[in-house]
Scaffold this motif. Structure first.
Motif, mmCIF file in Angstrom:
data_model
loop_
_atom_site.group_PDB
_atom_site.id
_atom_site.type_symbol
_atom_site.label_atom_id
_atom_site.label_comp_id
_atom_site.label_asym_id
_atom_site.label_seq_id
_atom_site.Cartn_x
_atom_site.Cartn_y
_atom_site.Cartn_z
ATOM 1 N N PHE A 70 -2.264 12.562 -6.980
ATOM 2 C CA PHE A 70 -1.605 12.314 -8.262
ATOM 3 C C PHE A 70 -2.237 11.213 -9.101
ATOM 4 O O PHE A 70 -2.098 11.211 -10.316
ATOM 5 N N ALA A 71 -2.921 10.283 -8.472
ATOM 6 C CA ALA A 71 -3.554 9.194 -9.221
ATOM 7 C C ALA A 71 -5.074 9.308 -9.196
ATOM 8 O O ALA A 71 -5.774 8.428 -9.680
ATOM 9 N N LYS A 72 -5.568 10.365 -8.594
ATOM 10 C CA LYS A 72 -7.004 10.636 -8.507
ATOM 11 C C LYS A 72 -7.782 9.490 -7.871
ATOM 12 O O LYS A 72 -8.909 9.188 -8.249
ATOM 13 N N ALA A 73 -7.163 8.859 -6.881
ATOM 14 C CA ALA A 73 -7.830 7.781 -6.140
ATOM 15 C C ALA A 73 -8.900 8.379 -5.234
ATOM 16 O O ALA A 73 -8.826 9.543 -4.837
ATOM 17 N N THR A 74 -9.884 7.581 -4.907
ATOM 18 C CA THR A 74 -10.936 7.995 -3.992
ATOM 19 C C THR A 74 -10.846 7.146 -2.732
ATOM 20 O O THR A 74 -11.145 5.951 -2.763
ATOM 21 N N PRO A 75 -10.410 7.750 -1.634
ATOM 22 C CA PRO A 75 -10.291 6.982 -0.386
ATOM 23 C C PRO A 75 -11.654 6.706 0.220
ATOM 24 O O PRO A 75 -12.644 7.383 -0.076
ATOM 25 N N LEU A 76 -11.691 5.692 1.071
ATOM 26 C CA LEU A 76 -12.914 5.383 1.793
ATOM 27 C C LEU A 76 -13.158 6.432 2.875
ATOM 28 O O LEU A 76 -12.210 7.037 3.388
ATOM 29 N N ALA A 77 -14.400 6.628 3.251
ATOM 30 C CA ALA A 77 -14.736 7.616 4.288
ATOM 31 C C ALA A 77 -14.003 7.313 5.592
ATOM 32 O O ALA A 77 -13.516 8.222 6.261
ATOM 33 N N ASP A 78 -13.908 6.045 5.947
ATOM 34 C CA ASP A 78 -13.197 5.659 7.171
ATOM 35 C C ASP A 78 -11.728 6.067 7.116
ATOM 36 O O ASP A 78 -11.149 6.457 8.119
ATOM 37 N N GLU A 79 -11.126 5.955 5.931
ATOM 38 C CA GLU A 79 -9.721 6.333 5.766
ATOM 39 C C GLU A 79 -9.514 7.811 6.043
ATOM 40 O O GLU A 79 -8.560 8.202 6.705
ATOM 41 N N ASN A 80 -10.396 8.635 5.507
ATOM 42 C CA ASN A 80 -10.277 10.085 5.682
ATOM 43 C C ASN A 80 -10.304 10.447 7.158
ATOM 44 O O ASN A 80 -9.474 11.228 7.632
ATOM 45 N N ASP A 81 -11.246 9.902 7.865
ATOM 46 C CA ASP A 81 -11.382 10.175 9.295
ATOM 47 C C ASP A 81 -10.184 9.622 10.072
ATOM 48 O O ASP A 81 -9.657 10.279 10.958
ATOM 49 N N TRP A 82 -9.733 8.419 9.715
ATOM 50 C CA TRP A 82 -8.599 7.783 10.374
ATOM 51 C C TRP A 82 -7.336 8.626 10.208
ATOM 52 O O TRP A 82 -6.598 8.849 11.166
ATOM 53 N N HIS A 83 -7.096 9.131 8.984
ATOM 54 C CA HIS A 83 -5.912 9.955 8.738
ATOM 55 C C HIS A 83 -5.983 11.263 9.517
ATOM 56 O O HIS A 83 -4.972 11.735 10.043
ATOM 57 N N TRP A 84 -7.153 11.855 9.593
ATOM 58 C CA TRP A 84 -7.338 13.093 10.353
ATOM 59 C C TRP A 84 -6.981 12.865 11.826
ATOM 60 O O TRP A 84 -6.214 13.619 12.423
#
Length: 109
Positions: A70-84
């Motif tokens: 909704f805010a078009k934020a860009t997460p860090l690569a580490d965040e993406n992997d951590w959430h997965w």
């Protein structure tokens, strides 16, 4: 397998990841997650007495997903992997006991 976040398709990645988790919550625990906003999902998880660490990680995932979608934020690569990884941990730790036993038996074959 789609490697969506690696292709910088963050909105699609978080939409699919959260949809999978919301469907899981509905099917396994009858939590109306698909029609609930993120804060309501967290409240419902707390009512079901899930482990506090799992809830905290799910809350972080849902907040990040909302910012990305909704805010078009860009997460860090580490965040993406951590959430997965935390999504997988959530499912593994909350799935019904009989499914866990079936998986143990299959690994023993």
């Amino acid at each position: 397998e789609k490697k969506l976040w690696q292709k910088q398709l963050y909105k699609q990645y978080y939409s699919e990841l959260t949809d999978i988790l919301r469907q899981y919550l509905e099917q396994q625990f009858h939590i109306p997650a698909m029609e609930s906003v993120s804060s309501e999902v967290i409240m419902l998880l707390k009512q079901h007495s899930f482990n506090e660490e799992l809830i905290k990680n799910m809350q972080s995932l849902l907040i990040t997903a909302d910012f990305v979608k909704f805010a078009k934020a860009t997460p860090l690569a580490d965040e993406n992997d951590w959430h997965w990884k935390n999504a997988i941990i959530f499912v593994e730790q909350t799935k019904p006991a009989e499914i866990k036993e079936e998986q143990k038996e299959k690994k023993g074959d």
